[in-house]
Enzyme design. Structure first.
Site, PDB file in Angstrom:
ATOM      1  N   PHE A 133     -23.371  57.533  44.393  1.00 42.22           N
ATOM      2  CA  PHE A 133     -21.924  57.362  44.420  1.00 42.22           C
ATOM      3  C   PHE A 133     -21.420  57.719  45.810  1.00 42.22           C
ATOM      4  CE2 PHE A 133     -17.511  58.513  44.035  1.00 42.22           C
ATOM      5  CZ  PHE A 133     -16.997  57.555  43.183  1.00 42.22           C
ATOM      6  N   ASP A 218     -24.659  62.079  52.773  1.00 41.43           N
ATOM      7  CA  ASP A 218     -23.348  62.117  52.120  1.00 41.43           C
ATOM      8  C   ASP A 218     -23.240  63.470  51.430  1.00 41.43           C
ATOM      9  OD1 ASP A 218     -21.213  62.020  50.389  1.00 41.43           O
ATOM     10  OD2 ASP A 218     -21.695  60.050  49.550  1.00 41.43           O
ATOM     11  N   LYS A 247     -14.015  66.966  49.725  1.00 40.29           N
ATOM     12  CA  LYS A 247     -13.793  67.873  48.608  1.00 40.29           C
ATOM     13  C   LYS A 247     -13.558  69.311  49.065  1.00 40.29           C
ATOM     14  CE  LYS A 247     -16.237  64.953  45.264  1.00 40.29           C
ATOM     15  NZ  LYS A 247     -15.072  64.526  44.491  1.00 40.29           N
TER      16      LYS A 247
END
Length: 392
Positions: A133, A218, A247
């Site tokens: 993702f 990532d 985040k």
């Protein structure tokens, strides 16, 4: 039971329960009816220091009174300070700030393709992984390995091929003259908290070196202390050429970052930008967060708390005949061995506990990095109650 919401103008992009949160404090959220909820989602691993931590509130308040947005065409002190902190605490040389992890990953894709144009005879293809993702922009959806995402808004952005996670031979088989880079999550979060093995990470680094490819980590979900170290790739000594963060870096505000080695940073003026990139308000917040969680004592506490959380989940698993506990730091998952994830999320909410189930037979836990043993004990008690009801 919650009272129904009046009609509202928000697009229904996700199924939301009929409650409205009005306040947060540390590990807790409070709704408009005065009910409290122990939050083990924390904005999907976003609130590194919990809800409305003092350091973050103070940084935002002070910066808002000084300078909010001079435009990215000028330097500002918080952006310079945060970029300096990140490069001093990593092996990267330059930083580009964005508002979201997807935007940071989009920037990494663009940087890799520009590098391929300049150094690999126009190579542009990027190897990604099944079940990965990377975001919700058109390019990052094409890069994502979630089934069906590359055709959801067809035609998909071309130039991405999918290997199998933790299978170096599948990567080797996809490398060709058009390959510019490999991008992976050190732990696949949405796939169910699946860690990359140390051997796989080391082999990826070797393959990229042998074939002159860029390796992109990532770390939108795994970075910024979430795994008990600043960046998850450090756990196994694998050094990427490019890294993305998001985040936790903002502690709850929209902030993300793209970091790269100097010899990879090939953007020319005009190649990359964004209205809010390096916004001083967000960067001031990020600096306050990173200075807090970057302290060795803080990260040591995360690792200690992780062990307590893991052991508590293993006790729950043994009690109810569930599956394995996996993950690193405070990004953990419990395999349920049956498709009851959504039922548990709903039941836990009624017990004042917020959970996440990215897969039907799995729970993912993303508490604040400064959560306490008392909060863990209370949450496990509530989780046990919900499981007992569900499996009765």
């Amino acid at each position: 039971m919650t009272s129904p919401l009046p009609p509202n103008a928000l697009m229904p992009i996700t199924p939301r329960p009929d409650l409205v949160f009005v306040r947060g404090e540390g590990a807790w959220l409070f709704d408009a009816e005065g009910r409290s909820y122990l939050d083990w989602v924390q904005g999907w691993a976003v609130n590194a220091l919990g809800h409305s931590p003092r350091a973050l509130v103070a940084a935002l308040t002070e910066q808002a009174a000084q300078l909010i947005n001079p435009s990215p065409s000028f330097y500002n002190q918080p952006a310079l300070a945060l970029a300096g902190w990140l490069t001093q605490h990593s092996r990267f040389d330059q930083v580009f700030f964005t508002s979201s992890g997807a935007e940071a990953n989009e920037g990494a894709i663009k940087l890799a393709r520009k590098w391929g144009q300049l150094h690999k005879h126009g190579a542009h293809e990027i190897i990604t992984f099944q079940d990965s993702f990377h975001g919700r922009t058109l390019a990052t959806m094409a890069a994502t390995g979630k089934a069906g995402w590359d055709t959801l808004f067809a035609p998909a952005v071309p130039g991405f091929v999918k290997a199998r996670y933790n299978d170096a031979n599948s990567v080797r088989a996809l490398i060709g003259p058009q390959t510019a880079a490999v991008i992976l999550e050190p732990i696949q979060g949405e796939a169910g908290v699946i860690p990359a093995t140390p051997a796989f990470l080391q082999t990826l680094r070797t393959l990229c070196d042998e074939h002159g490819l860029l390796l992109i980590a990532d770390e939108v979900q795994t970075g910024c202390g979430r795994t008990g170290v600043l960046f998850a790739h450090e756990l196994h000594g694998m050094q990427p050429d490019i890294m993305t963060l998001g985040k936790d870096i903002g502690g709850g505000v929209p902030l993300a970052a793209l970091l790269a080695r100097a010899d990879v940073c090939c953007f020319a003026p005009g190649d990359q930008g964004g209205t809010y990139c390096g916004n001083p308000l967000m960067c001031a917040a990020g600096l306050a967060v990173m200075r807090t969680l970057g302290e060795p004592a803080f990260l040591a506490q995360v690792r200690q708390t992780s062990e307590l959380f893991r052991q508590s989940l293993q006790t729950i698993s043994a009690r109810f005949g569930l599956g394995e506990v996996r993950g690193e730091g405070l990004l953990l998952a419990l395999a349920l061995e049956r498709n009851i994830g959504a039922q548990l999320v709903q039941g836990a909410r009624e017990h004042g506990l917020l959970l996440n189930s990215p897969r039907p037979a799995l729970l993912r836990f993303m508490p604040a990095l400064n959560t306490t043993p008392e909060e863990i004990a209370l949450g496990m008690e509530r989780l046990g109650d919900v499981l007992a009801e569900c499996l009765a």
